[in-house]
Scaffold this motif. Structure first.
Motif, PDB file in Angstrom:
ATOM      1  N   MET A   1       5.909 -13.370  -0.267  1.00 50.22           N
ATOM      2  CA  MET A   1       6.095 -13.444   1.316  1.00 50.22           C
ATOM      3  C   MET A   1       6.342 -12.080   1.833  1.00 50.22           C
ATOM      4  SD  MET A   1       9.072 -15.807   3.181  1.00 50.22           S
ATOM      5  CE  MET A   1       8.373 -17.453   2.551  1.00 50.22           C
ATOM      6  N   ASN A   2       5.814 -11.815   2.994  1.00 49.82           N
ATOM      7  CA  ASN A   2       6.153 -10.547   3.844  1.00 49.82           C
ATOM      8  C   ASN A   2       6.878 -10.530   4.685  1.00 49.82           C
ATOM      9  OD1 ASN A   2       4.319 -10.876   5.975  1.00 49.82           O
ATOM     10  ND2 ASN A   2       2.594 -10.955   4.606  1.00 49.82           N
ATOM     11  N   TYR A   3       7.321  -9.668   5.441  1.00 49.27           N
ATOM     12  CA  TYR A   3       8.161  -9.610   6.542  1.00 49.27           C
ATOM     13  C   TYR A   3       7.687 -10.199   7.801  1.00 49.27           C
ATOM     14  CZ  TYR A   3       5.249  -5.419   8.175  1.00 49.27           C
ATOM     15  OH  TYR A   3       4.138  -4.854   8.711  1.00 49.27           O
ATOM     16  N   THR A   4       6.445 -10.526   7.826  1.00 49.55           N
ATOM     17  CA  THR A   4       5.830 -11.439   9.146  1.00 49.55           C
ATOM     18  C   THR A   4       6.402 -12.782   8.848  1.00 49.55           C
ATOM     19  OG1 THR A   4       3.756 -11.623   8.427  1.00 49.55           O
ATOM     20  CG2 THR A   4       4.401  -9.418   9.892  1.00 49.55           C
ATOM     21  N   THR A  37      14.488  -9.319   6.588  1.00 46.07           N
ATOM     22  CA  THR A  37      13.020  -9.635   6.616  1.00 46.07           C
ATOM     23  C   THR A  37      12.386  -8.844   5.548  1.00 46.07           C
ATOM     24  OG1 THR A  37      12.088  -7.889   8.294  1.00 46.07           O
ATOM     25  CG2 THR A  37      12.973 -10.315   8.890  1.00 46.07           C
ATOM     26  N   LEU A  38      13.036  -7.729   4.752  1.00 41.90           N
ATOM     27  CA  LEU A  38      12.558  -6.703   4.091  1.00 41.90           C
ATOM     28  C   LEU A  38      12.813  -7.221   2.607  1.00 41.90           C
ATOM     29  CD1 LEU A  38      12.914  -3.321   5.654  1.00 41.90           C
ATOM     30  CD2 LEU A  38      10.956  -4.974   6.019  1.00 41.90           C
ATOM     31  N   SER A  42       6.930  -7.473  -1.217  1.00 46.85           N
ATOM     32  CA  SER A  42       6.274  -6.923  -2.672  1.00 46.85           C
ATOM     33  C   SER A  42       5.979  -5.401  -2.486  1.00 46.85           C
ATOM     34  CB  SER A  42       4.811  -7.428  -2.904  1.00 46.85           C
ATOM     35  OG  SER A  42       4.940  -8.735  -2.973  1.00 46.85           O
ATOM     36  N   VAL A  43       6.305  -5.033  -3.946  1.00 44.82           N
ATOM     37  CA  VAL A  43       5.924  -3.296  -3.901  1.00 44.82           C
ATOM     38  C   VAL A  43       4.736  -3.069  -4.668  1.00 44.82           C
ATOM     39  CG1 VAL A  43       7.190  -1.068  -4.653  1.00 44.82           C
ATOM     40  CG2 VAL A  43       8.406  -3.033  -3.326  1.00 44.82           C
ATOM     41  N   PHE A  44       3.975  -2.197  -4.309  1.00 44.49           N
ATOM     42  CA  PHE A  44       2.713  -1.816  -5.214  1.00 44.49           C
ATOM     43  C   PHE A  44       2.743  -0.445  -5.239  1.00 44.49           C
ATOM     44  CE2 PHE A  44       1.514  -6.095  -3.809  1.00 44.49           C
ATOM     45  CZ  PHE A  44       0.536  -6.364  -4.792  1.00 44.49           C
TER      46      PHE A  44
END
Length: 147
Positions: A1-4, A37-38, A42-44
């Motif tokens: 899931m991302n911040y949006t 929201t952060l 994910s971190v890439f």
């Protein structure tokens, strides 16, 4: 899931016709973002490898700055998961893909100083902070330290 997708207040809601998405003209992002929201983003790395996700954001209460993002990496169903405090300045936001980037390969992250959920380090310790910043190749944010 991302911040949006994790946006209960609608601050990143796409607006316009066609929808413009997060922009400085419509809401706070991406220059100013809600911390809750952060968490979970994910971190890439530069090789487009998924190297974990943000589990917590640590605030330096003296300076009011973000000190560290705590990343999780490895494990299964939270068992054997290693946590890493990464200096906030070592991360960058990939607005297009809605994720964070950390310039470290998976093997280096596996060897990074980490901890488990039951044994958090003293992040206010200046020696610890110096070693973490050095490992990730970023300078502490200010001479007042620790972050």
């Amino acid at each position: 899931m991302n911040y949006t997708q994790r946006d209960p207040l609608g601050m990143y809601k796409a607006r316009g016709n066609p929808p413009l998405g997060p922009s400085t003209r419509h809401g706070p992002g991406p220059e100013l973002m809600g911390a809750d929201t952060l968490i979970g983003n994910s971190v890439f790395n530069g090789s487009d490898e998924d190297i974990g996700s943000i589990k917590e954001i640590m605030l330096d209460m003296r300076s009011g700055r973000i000190g560290y993002a705590v990343l999780s990496f490895g494990g299964f169903l939270s068992m054997g998961t290693k946590l890493f405090a990464v200096p906030w300045d070592a991360l960058s936001l990939d607005v297009e893909k809605k994720r964070f980037l950390l310039d470290v390969d998976k093997e280096r992250l596996k060897a990074a100083p980490g901890f488990d959920a039951d044994n958090w380090p003293n992040m206010a310790n200046a020696d610890w902070a110096d070693s973490i910043h050095s490992y990730y190749g970023v300078a502490p944010q200010s001479p007042d330290r620790p972050v």
